[in-house]
Design a protein around this motif. Structure first.
Motif, PDB file in Angstrom:
ATOM      1  N   ARG A 195       0.823  -1.220   0.000  1.00  0.00           N
ATOM      2  CA  ARG A 195       0.000   0.000   0.000  1.00  0.00           C
ATOM      3  C   ARG A 195       0.851   1.263   0.000  1.00  0.00           C
ATOM      4  O   ARG A 195       0.491   2.260  -0.592  1.00  0.00           O
ATOM      5  CB  ARG A 195      -0.923   0.038   1.205  1.00  0.00           C
ATOM      6  N   ALA A 196       1.982   1.214   0.703  1.00  0.00           N
ATOM      7  CA  ALA A 196       2.864   2.378   0.796  1.00  0.00           C
ATOM      8  C   ALA A 196       3.787   2.496  -0.409  1.00  0.00           C
ATOM      9  O   ALA A 196       4.499   3.491  -0.535  1.00  0.00           O
ATOM     10  CB  ALA A 196       3.685   2.303   2.077  1.00  0.00           C
ATOM     11  N   GLY A 197       3.802   1.492  -1.274  1.00  0.00           N
ATOM     12  CA  GLY A 197       4.688   1.520  -2.438  1.00  0.00           C
ATOM     13  C   GLY A 197       6.145   1.318  -2.066  1.00  0.00           C
ATOM     14  O   GLY A 197       7.046   1.803  -2.747  1.00  0.00           O
ATOM     15  N   LEU A 198       6.389   0.584  -0.991  1.00  0.00           N
ATOM     16  CA  LEU A 198       7.739   0.350  -0.490  1.00  0.00           C
ATOM     17  C   LEU A 198       8.443  -0.720  -1.312  1.00  0.00           C
ATOM     18  O   LEU A 198       7.895  -1.802  -1.534  1.00  0.00           O
ATOM     19  CB  LEU A 198       7.666  -0.098   0.974  1.00  0.00           C
ATOM     20  N   THR A 199       9.656  -0.415  -1.762  1.00  0.00           N
ATOM     21  CA  THR A 199      10.477  -1.406  -2.448  1.00  0.00           C
ATOM     22  C   THR A 199      11.032  -2.354  -1.388  1.00  0.00           C
ATOM     23  O   THR A 199      11.672  -1.911  -0.437  1.00  0.00           O
ATOM     24  CB  THR A 199      11.649  -0.742  -3.199  1.00  0.00           C
ATOM     25  N   LEU A 200      10.768  -3.641  -1.549  1.00  0.00           N
ATOM     26  CA  LEU A 200      11.212  -4.626  -0.568  1.00  0.00           C
ATOM     27  C   LEU A 200      12.411  -5.421  -1.054  1.00  0.00           C
ATOM     28  O   LEU A 200      12.510  -5.752  -2.236  1.00  0.00           O
ATOM     29  CB  LEU A 200      10.069  -5.593  -0.238  1.00  0.00           C
ATOM     30  N   HIS A 201      13.300  -5.727  -0.134  1.00  0.00           N
ATOM     31  CA  HIS A 201      14.464  -6.570  -0.391  1.00  0.00           C
ATOM     32  C   HIS A 201      14.261  -7.900   0.320  1.00  0.00           C
ATOM     33  O   HIS A 201      13.635  -7.960   1.378  1.00  0.00           O
ATOM     34  CB  HIS A 201      15.737  -5.895   0.132  1.00  0.00           C
ATOM     35  N   ASP A 202      14.815  -8.960  -0.255  1.00  0.00           N
ATOM     36  CA  ASP A 202      14.702 -10.283   0.361  1.00  0.00           C
ATOM     37  C   ASP A 202      15.543 -10.398   1.626  1.00  0.00           C
ATOM     38  O   ASP A 202      15.156 -11.068   2.579  1.00  0.00           O
ATOM     39  CB  ASP A 202      15.116 -11.378  -0.624  1.00  0.00           C
ATOM     40  N   ASP A 203      16.711  -9.769   1.612  1.00  0.00           N
ATOM     41  CA  ASP A 203      17.639  -9.858   2.737  1.00  0.00           C
ATOM     42  C   ASP A 203      18.138  -8.481   3.118  1.00  0.00           C
ATOM     43  O   ASP A 203      18.132  -7.553   2.311  1.00  0.00           O
ATOM     44  CB  ASP A 203      18.846 -10.732   2.370  1.00  0.00           C
ATOM     45  N   PHE A 204      18.594  -8.367   4.343  1.00  0.00           N
ATOM     46  CA  PHE A 204      19.172  -7.110   4.812  1.00  0.00           C
ATOM     47  C   PHE A 204      20.687  -7.246   4.727  1.00  0.00           C
ATOM     48  O   PHE A 204      21.379  -7.478   5.719  1.00  0.00           O
ATOM     49  CB  PHE A 204      18.722  -6.823   6.246  1.00  0.00           C
ATOM     50  N   ASP A 205      21.207  -7.134   3.527  1.00  0.00           N
ATOM     51  CA  ASP A 205      22.643  -7.249   3.325  1.00  0.00           C
ATOM     52  C   ASP A 205      23.056  -6.497   2.066  1.00  0.00           C
ATOM     53  O   ASP A 205      22.226  -5.898   1.388  1.00  0.00           O
ATOM     54  CB  ASP A 205      23.079  -8.718   3.252  1.00  0.00           C
ATOM     55  N   GLY A 206      24.352  -6.521   1.778  1.00  0.00           N
ATOM     56  CA  GLY A 206      24.871  -5.915   0.554  1.00  0.00           C
ATOM     57  C   GLY A 206      24.632  -4.420   0.470  1.00  0.00           C
ATOM     58  O   GLY A 206      24.757  -3.682   1.443  1.00  0.00           O
ATOM     59  N   GLU A 207      24.285  -3.968  -0.729  1.00  0.00           N
ATOM     60  CA  GLU A 207      24.084  -2.545  -0.985  1.00  0.00           C
ATOM     61  C   GLU A 207      22.972  -1.960  -0.114  1.00  0.00           C
ATOM     62  O   GLU A 207      23.045  -0.802   0.309  1.00  0.00           O
ATOM     63  CB  GLU A 207      23.754  -2.314  -2.458  1.00  0.00           C
ATOM     64  N   PHE A 208      21.939  -2.745   0.127  1.00  0.00           N
ATOM     65  CA  PHE A 208      20.829  -2.257   0.944  1.00  0.00           C
ATOM     66  C   PHE A 208      21.296  -1.943   2.363  1.00  0.00           C
ATOM     67  O   PHE A 208      21.035  -0.860   2.899  1.00  0.00           O
ATOM     68  CB  PHE A 208      19.699  -3.285   0.957  1.00  0.00           C
ATOM     69  N   ALA A 209      22.006  -2.847   2.994  1.00  0.00           N
ATOM     70  CA  ALA A 209      22.498  -2.623   4.362  1.00  0.00           C
ATOM     71  C   ALA A 209      23.524  -1.495   4.398  1.00  0.00           C
ATOM     72  O   ALA A 209      23.608  -0.759   5.388  1.00  0.00           O
ATOM     73  CB  ALA A 209      23.105  -3.908   4.912  1.00  0.00           C
ATOM     74  N   ALA A 210      24.277  -1.335   3.328  1.00  0.00           N
ATOM     75  CA  ALA A 210      25.296  -0.287   3.284  1.00  0.00           C
ATOM     76  C   ALA A 210      24.696   1.112   3.261  1.00  0.00           C
ATOM     77  O   ALA A 210      25.386   2.089   3.559  1.00  0.00           O
ATOM     78  CB  ALA A 210      26.194  -0.495   2.060  1.00  0.00           C
ATOM     79  N   LYS A 211      23.419   1.238   2.954  1.00  0.00           N
ATOM     80  CA  LYS A 211      22.764   2.549   2.938  1.00  0.00           C
ATOM     81  C   LYS A 211      22.516   3.097   4.341  1.00  0.00           C
ATOM     82  O   LYS A 211      22.330   4.294   4.519  1.00  0.00           O
ATOM     83  CB  LYS A 211      21.420   2.466   2.209  1.00  0.00           C
ATOM     84  N   VAL A 212      22.508   2.231   5.347  1.00  0.00           N
ATOM     85  CA  VAL A 212      22.211   2.643   6.723  1.00  0.00           C
ATOM     86  C   VAL A 212      23.355   3.503   7.254  1.00  0.00           C
ATOM     87  O   VAL A 212      24.517   3.129   7.164  1.00  0.00           O
ATOM     88  CB  VAL A 212      22.002   1.421   7.640  1.00  0.00           C
ATOM     89  N   ARG A 213      22.997   4.638   7.819  1.00  0.00           N
ATOM     90  CA  ARG A 213      23.979   5.536   8.438  1.00  0.00           C
ATOM     91  C   ARG A 213      23.694   5.557   9.935  1.00  0.00           C
ATOM     92  O   ARG A 213      22.625   5.967  10.364  1.00  0.00           O
ATOM     93  CB  ARG A 213      23.872   6.958   7.878  1.00  0.00           C
ATOM     94  N   THR A 214      24.663   5.098  10.707  1.00  0.00           N
ATOM     95  CA  THR A 214      24.504   5.094  12.157  1.00  0.00           C
ATOM     96  C   THR A 214      25.291   6.249  12.748  1.00  0.00           C
ATOM     97  O   THR A 214      26.298   6.687  12.185  1.00  0.00           O
ATOM     98  CB  THR A 214      24.992   3.770  12.767  1.00  0.00           C
ATOM     99  N   GLY A 215      24.839   6.707  13.871  1.00  0.00           N
ATOM    100  CA  GLY A 215      25.503   7.805  14.557  1.00  0.00           C
ATOM    101  C   GLY A 215      26.113   7.357  15.860  1.00  0.00           C
ATOM    102  O   GLY A 215      26.138   6.167  16.196  1.00  0.00           O
ATOM    103  N   ARG A 216      26.565   8.335  16.615  1.00  0.00           N
ATOM    104  CA  ARG A 216      27.210   8.051  17.898  1.00  0.00           C
ATOM    105  C   ARG A 216      26.278   7.298  18.846  1.00  0.00           C
ATOM    106  O   ARG A 216      26.706   6.382  19.548  1.00  0.00           O
ATOM    107  CB  ARG A 216      27.666   9.361  18.523  1.00  0.00           C
ATOM    108  N   TYR A 217      25.019   7.665  18.864  1.00  0.00           N
ATOM    109  CA  TYR A 217      24.068   7.007  19.754  1.00  0.00           C
ATOM    110  C   TYR A 217      24.019   5.498  19.501  1.00  0.00           C
ATOM    111  O   TYR A 217      24.112   4.701  20.434  1.00  0.00           O
ATOM    112  CB  TYR A 217      22.669   7.611  19.587  1.00  0.00           C
ATOM    113  N   GLU A 218      23.867   5.113  18.234  1.00  0.00           N
ATOM    114  CA  GLU A 218      23.783   3.688  17.914  1.00  0.00           C
ATOM    115  C   GLU A 218      25.057   2.947  18.306  1.00  0.00           C
ATOM    116  O   GLU A 218      25.015   1.845  18.842  1.00  0.00           O
ATOM    117  CB  GLU A 218      23.498   3.480  16.420  1.00  0.00           C
ATOM    118  N   TRP A 219      26.210   3.573  18.054  1.00  0.00           N
ATOM    119  CA  TRP A 219      27.463   2.915  18.387  1.00  0.00           C
ATOM    120  C   TRP A 219      27.620   2.734  19.888  1.00  0.00           C
ATOM    121  O   TRP A 219      28.072   1.694  20.364  1.00  0.00           O
ATOM    122  CB  TRP A 219      28.658   3.684  17.819  1.00  0.00           C
TER     123      TRP A 219
END
Length: 130
Positions: A92-116
Protein backbone atom coordinates in the motif's frame (compact mmCIF):
# COMPACT_ATOMS: atom_id res chain seq x y z
CA UNK A 1 -21.86 -23.48 15.69
CA UNK A 2 -25.17 -21.97 14.79
CA UNK A 3 -25.95 -21.03 11.23
CA UNK A 4 -27.86 -17.91 10.43
CA UNK A 5 -29.65 -16.91 7.29
CA UNK A 6 -29.27 -13.43 5.95
CA UNK A 7 -31.17 -12.10 3.01
CA UNK A 8 -29.48 -10.13 0.30
CA UNK A 9 -32.02 -7.56 -0.87
CA UNK A 10 -30.05 -6.85 -4.06
CA UNK A 11 -29.89 -10.46 -5.20
CA UNK A 12 -33.21 -11.55 -3.73
CA UNK A 13 -31.50 -14.64 -2.28
CA UNK A 14 -30.67 -15.88 1.18
CA UNK A 15 -27.19 -16.91 2.12
CA UNK A 16 -26.04 -18.92 5.08
CA UNK A 17 -23.14 -17.56 7.06
CA UNK A 18 -21.62 -19.33 10.03
CA UNK A 19 -20.17 -17.57 13.01
CA UNK A 20 -16.71 -18.73 11.85
CA UNK A 21 -17.23 -16.97 8.51
CA UNK A 22 -18.36 -13.79 10.26
CA UNK A 23 -15.32 -13.95 12.56
CA UNK A 24 -13.02 -14.43 9.57
CA UNK A 25 -14.55 -11.42 7.82
CA UNK A 26 -14.16 -9.32 10.95
CA UNK A 27 -10.52 -10.40 11.30
CA UNK A 28 -9.93 -9.54 7.64
CA UNK A 29 -11.33 -6.03 8.13
CA UNK A 30 -9.20 -5.58 11.25
CA UNK A 31 -6.06 -6.69 9.36
CA UNK A 32 -6.90 -4.22 6.56
CA UNK A 33 -7.15 -1.37 9.08
CA UNK A 34 -3.83 -2.34 10.69
CA UNK A 35 -2.16 -2.52 7.27
CA UNK A 36 -3.54 0.92 6.38
CA UNK A 37 -2.14 2.41 9.61
CA UNK A 38 1.26 0.84 9.00
CA UNK A 39 1.24 2.03 5.37
CA UNK A 40 0.60 5.58 6.59
CA UNK A 41 3.59 5.36 8.94
CA UNK A 42 5.78 3.89 6.20
CA UNK A 43 4.77 6.71 3.84
CA UNK A 44 5.52 9.27 6.55
CA UNK A 45 8.98 7.80 7.09
CA UNK A 46 9.65 7.79 3.35
CA UNK A 47 8.54 11.43 3.04
CA UNK A 48 10.82 12.47 5.91
CA UNK A 49 13.85 10.65 4.50
CA UNK A 50 13.64 11.33 0.77
CA UNK A 51 12.20 7.90 -0.02
CA UNK A 52 12.65 4.50 1.55
CA UNK A 53 13.26 0.82 0.95
CA UNK A 54 12.55 -2.03 3.30
CA UNK A 55 12.84 -5.64 4.30
CA UNK A 56 10.33 -7.79 6.16
CA UNK A 57 11.61 -10.28 8.72
CA UNK A 58 9.43 -13.00 10.25
CA UNK A 59 9.35 -12.80 14.06
CA UNK A 60 7.44 -16.00 14.77
CA UNK A 61 4.24 -15.67 16.78
CA UNK A 62 5.00 -12.00 17.46
CA UNK A 63 4.48 -11.12 13.78
CA UNK A 64 6.84 -9.48 11.33
CA UNK A 65 9.35 -6.63 11.50
CA UNK A 66 9.46 -4.09 8.69
CA UNK A 67 12.94 -2.54 8.58
CA UNK A 68 12.95 0.81 6.78
CA UNK A 69 16.02 2.52 5.31
CA UNK A 70 15.64 6.05 3.99
CA UNK A 71 17.51 7.49 1.03
CA UNK A 72 19.37 9.73 3.48
CA UNK A 73 20.60 6.72 5.47
CA UNK A 74 18.10 7.12 8.30
CA UNK A 75 16.51 3.92 9.46
CA UNK A 76 13.71 2.62 11.62
CA UNK A 77 11.41 -0.32 12.01
CA UNK A 78 7.78 -1.22 12.59
CA UNK A 79 6.20 -4.43 13.82
CA UNK A 80 3.07 -5.92 12.26
CA UNK A 81 1.06 -8.63 14.00
CA UNK A 82 1.47 -10.95 10.99
CA UNK A 83 3.63 -11.33 7.91
CA UNK A 84 0.70 -10.87 5.48
CA UNK A 85 -0.26 -7.59 7.19
CA UNK A 86 3.34 -6.37 6.85
CA UNK A 87 3.36 -7.28 3.16
CA UNK A 88 0.02 -5.55 2.56
CA UNK A 89 1.23 -2.41 4.37
CA UNK A 90 4.44 -2.29 2.33
CA UNK A 91 2.48 -2.78 -0.88
CA UNK A 92 0.00 0.00 0.00
CA UNK A 93 2.86 2.38 0.80
CA UNK A 94 4.69 1.52 -2.44
CA UNK A 95 7.74 0.35 -0.49
CA UNK A 96 10.48 -1.41 -2.45
CA UNK A 97 11.21 -4.63 -0.57
CA UNK A 98 14.46 -6.57 -0.39
CA UNK A 99 14.70 -10.28 0.36
CA UNK A 100 17.64 -9.86 2.74
CA UNK A 101 19.17 -7.11 4.81
CA UNK A 102 22.64 -7.25 3.32
CA UNK A 103 24.87 -5.91 0.55
CA UNK A 104 24.08 -2.54 -0.99
CA UNK A 105 20.83 -2.26 0.94
CA UNK A 106 22.50 -2.62 4.36
CA UNK A 107 25.30 -0.29 3.28
CA UNK A 108 22.76 2.55 2.94
CA UNK A 109 22.21 2.64 6.72
CA UNK A 110 23.98 5.54 8.44
CA UNK A 111 24.50 5.09 12.16
CA UNK A 112 25.50 7.80 14.56
CA UNK A 113 27.21 8.05 17.90
CA UNK A 114 24.07 7.01 19.75
CA UNK A 115 23.78 3.69 17.91
CA UNK A 116 27.46 2.91 18.39
CA UNK A 117 27.37 3.57 22.11
CA UNK A 118 24.12 1.65 22.59
CA UNK A 119 25.11 -1.36 20.50
CA UNK A 120 28.79 -1.72 21.34
CA UNK A 121 29.64 0.92 23.93
CA UNK A 122 30.25 -1.44 26.82
CA UNK A 123 32.34 -3.88 24.76
CA UNK A 124 34.65 -1.21 23.27
CA UNK A 125 35.00 0.96 26.36
CA UNK A 126 32.30 3.49 25.53
CA UNK A 127 29.88 5.04 27.99
CA UNK A 128 27.70 2.73 30.03
CA UNK A 129 24.27 1.86 28.67
CA UNK A 130 22.52 2.76 31.89
Amino acid sequence: MADTQQSDPKAGQTSEQTSEERAAQKAGRKADRKAAKLAKRISGFAAAHGGAEGQIAYLGQRGARIVLVGEDGGWGDLVAHSYPVAQKAAERAGLTLHDDFDGEFAAKVRTGRYEWTRMAGIQVGGPANG
